[in-house]
Design a protein around this motif. Structure first.
Motif, PDB file in Angstrom:
ATOM      1  N   GLY A  73       0.833  -1.196   0.000  1.00  0.00           N
ATOM      2  CA  GLY A  73       0.000   0.000   0.000  1.00  0.00           C
ATOM      3  C   GLY A  73       0.864   1.241   0.000  1.00  0.00           C
ATOM      4  O   GLY A  73       2.080   1.163  -0.185  1.00  0.00           O
ATOM      5  N   PRO A  74       0.259   2.402   0.239  1.00  0.00           N
ATOM      6  CA  PRO A  74       0.979   3.676   0.208  1.00  0.00           C
ATOM      7  C   PRO A  74       2.141   3.758   1.190  1.00  0.00           C
ATOM      8  O   PRO A  74       3.086   4.504   0.978  1.00  0.00           O
ATOM      9  CB  PRO A  74      -0.090   4.707   0.569  1.00  0.00           C
ATOM     10  N   TYR A  75       2.089   3.009   2.280  1.00  0.00           N
ATOM     11  CA  TYR A  75       3.133   3.068   3.293  1.00  0.00           C
ATOM     12  C   TYR A  75       4.019   1.829   3.294  1.00  0.00           C
ATOM     13  O   TYR A  75       4.644   1.497   4.301  1.00  0.00           O
ATOM     14  CB  TYR A  75       2.516   3.335   4.675  1.00  0.00           C
ATOM     15  N   GLY A  76       4.099   1.153   2.133  1.00  0.00           N
ATOM     16  CA  GLY A  76       5.017   0.026   1.987  1.00  0.00           C
ATOM     17  C   GLY A  76       4.321  -1.313   1.891  1.00  0.00           C
ATOM     18  O   GLY A  76       3.106  -1.403   1.733  1.00  0.00           O
ATOM     19  N   THR A  77       5.130  -2.345   1.984  1.00  0.00           N
ATOM     20  CA  THR A  77       4.648  -3.725   1.943  1.00  0.00           C
ATOM     21  C   THR A  77       4.862  -4.326   3.321  1.00  0.00           C
ATOM     22  O   THR A  77       5.962  -4.244   3.874  1.00  0.00           O
ATOM     23  CB  THR A  77       5.410  -4.528   0.874  1.00  0.00           C
ATOM     24  N   THR A  78       3.810  -4.906   3.880  1.00  0.00           N
ATOM     25  CA  THR A  78       3.889  -5.410   5.249  1.00  0.00           C
ATOM     26  C   THR A  78       2.920  -6.562   5.470  1.00  0.00           C
ATOM     27  O   THR A  78       1.921  -6.687   4.749  1.00  0.00           O
ATOM     28  CB  THR A  78       3.586  -4.284   6.267  1.00  0.00           C
ATOM     29  N   ASP A  79       3.232  -7.365   6.471  1.00  0.00           N
ATOM     30  CA  ASP A  79       2.297  -8.417   6.895  1.00  0.00           C
ATOM     31  C   ASP A  79       1.663  -8.059   8.238  1.00  0.00           C
ATOM     32  O   ASP A  79       1.033  -8.882   8.878  1.00  0.00           O
ATOM     33  CB  ASP A  79       2.988  -9.776   6.956  1.00  0.00           C
ATOM     34  N   ILE A  80       1.828  -6.803   8.661  1.00  0.00           N
ATOM     35  CA  ILE A  80       1.234  -6.347   9.923  1.00  0.00           C
ATOM     36  C   ILE A  80      -0.186  -5.850   9.664  1.00  0.00           C
ATOM     37  O   ILE A  80      -0.427  -5.086   8.733  1.00  0.00           O
ATOM     38  CB  ILE A  80       2.083  -5.234  10.571  1.00  0.00           C
ATOM     39  N   TRP A  81      -1.098  -6.301  10.502  1.00  0.00           N
ATOM     40  CA  TRP A  81      -2.500  -5.864  10.451  1.00  0.00           C
ATOM     41  C   TRP A  81      -2.856  -5.221  11.781  1.00  0.00           C
ATOM     42  O   TRP A  81      -2.441  -5.688  12.843  1.00  0.00           O
ATOM     43  CB  TRP A  81      -3.411  -7.058  10.164  1.00  0.00           C
ATOM     44  N   ASP A  82      -3.625  -4.130  11.704  1.00  0.00           N
ATOM     45  CA  ASP A  82      -4.019  -3.361  12.882  1.00  0.00           C
ATOM     46  C   ASP A  82      -5.441  -3.710  13.294  1.00  0.00           C
ATOM     47  O   ASP A  82      -6.360  -3.671  12.477  1.00  0.00           O
ATOM     48  CB  ASP A  82      -3.954  -1.855  12.570  1.00  0.00           C
ATOM     49  N   ASN A  83      -5.603  -4.037  14.561  1.00  0.00           N
ATOM     50  CA  ASN A  83      -6.934  -4.289  15.105  1.00  0.00           C
ATOM     51  C   ASN A  83      -7.486  -2.950  15.574  1.00  0.00           C
ATOM     52  O   ASN A  83      -6.926  -2.326  16.472  1.00  0.00           O
ATOM     53  CB  ASN A  83      -6.839  -5.285  16.266  1.00  0.00           C
ATOM     54  N   ILE A  84      -8.556  -2.469  14.919  1.00  0.00           N
ATOM     55  CA  ILE A  84      -9.089  -1.134  15.221  1.00  0.00           C
ATOM     56  C   ILE A  84     -10.342  -1.176  16.098  1.00  0.00           C
ATOM     57  O   ILE A  84     -10.776  -0.150  16.600  1.00  0.00           O
ATOM     58  CB  ILE A  84      -9.353  -0.333  13.930  1.00  0.00           C
ATOM     59  N   ALA A  85     -10.904  -2.359  16.258  1.00  0.00           N
ATOM     60  CA  ALA A  85     -12.073  -2.599  17.111  1.00  0.00           C
ATOM     61  C   ALA A  85     -12.185  -4.117  17.248  1.00  0.00           C
ATOM     62  O   ALA A  85     -11.569  -4.851  16.469  1.00  0.00           O
ATOM     63  CB  ALA A  85     -13.337  -2.011  16.483  1.00  0.00           C
TER      64      ALA A  85
END
Length: 109
Positions: free
Chosen positions: A73-85
């Protein structure tokens, strides 16, 4: 009064317990990439069920983070996912955290 845990927070000695609890409970939020309506998914994968789509120009809280499918995505390539709720994840590749690594505790499940 200085924070005894050394976290750098100051506590007003005149504040009552409700004021202190309210201040401490404010979540840190991070901006979603400009011009992006971000998909929110049930788990850390693009094949996980879509729950909702965030509107443009929003900020999201990060409750915890976990590894999942690799996304670019716009901020790179990552396997990190954010839990927002509870039960709601977005790819960290679309969230401006200022880091390529974890910025929150790891999710337990």
């Amino acid at each position: 009064m200085a924070d005894p845990a050394g976290a750098g927070a100051e506590v007003d000695p005149e504040a009552d317990d409700e004021q202190i609890m309210t201040t401490a409970a404010l979540p840190v939020t991070y901006p979603v990439a400009p011009g992006v309506r971000l998909n929110v998914r049930r788990g850390p994968s693009t094949t996980s069920p879509l729950i909702r789509v965030l509107p443009y120009d929003v900020r999201v809280p990060i409750r915890c983070q976990r590894r999942g499918e690799t996304v670019s995505g716009p901020y790179g390539t990552t396997d990190i996912w954010d839990n927002i709720a509870p039960g709601e994840y977005v790819s960290d590749a679309y969230v401006k955290t200022g880091s390529d690594g974890f910025v929150a505790v790891r999710c337990m499940s």
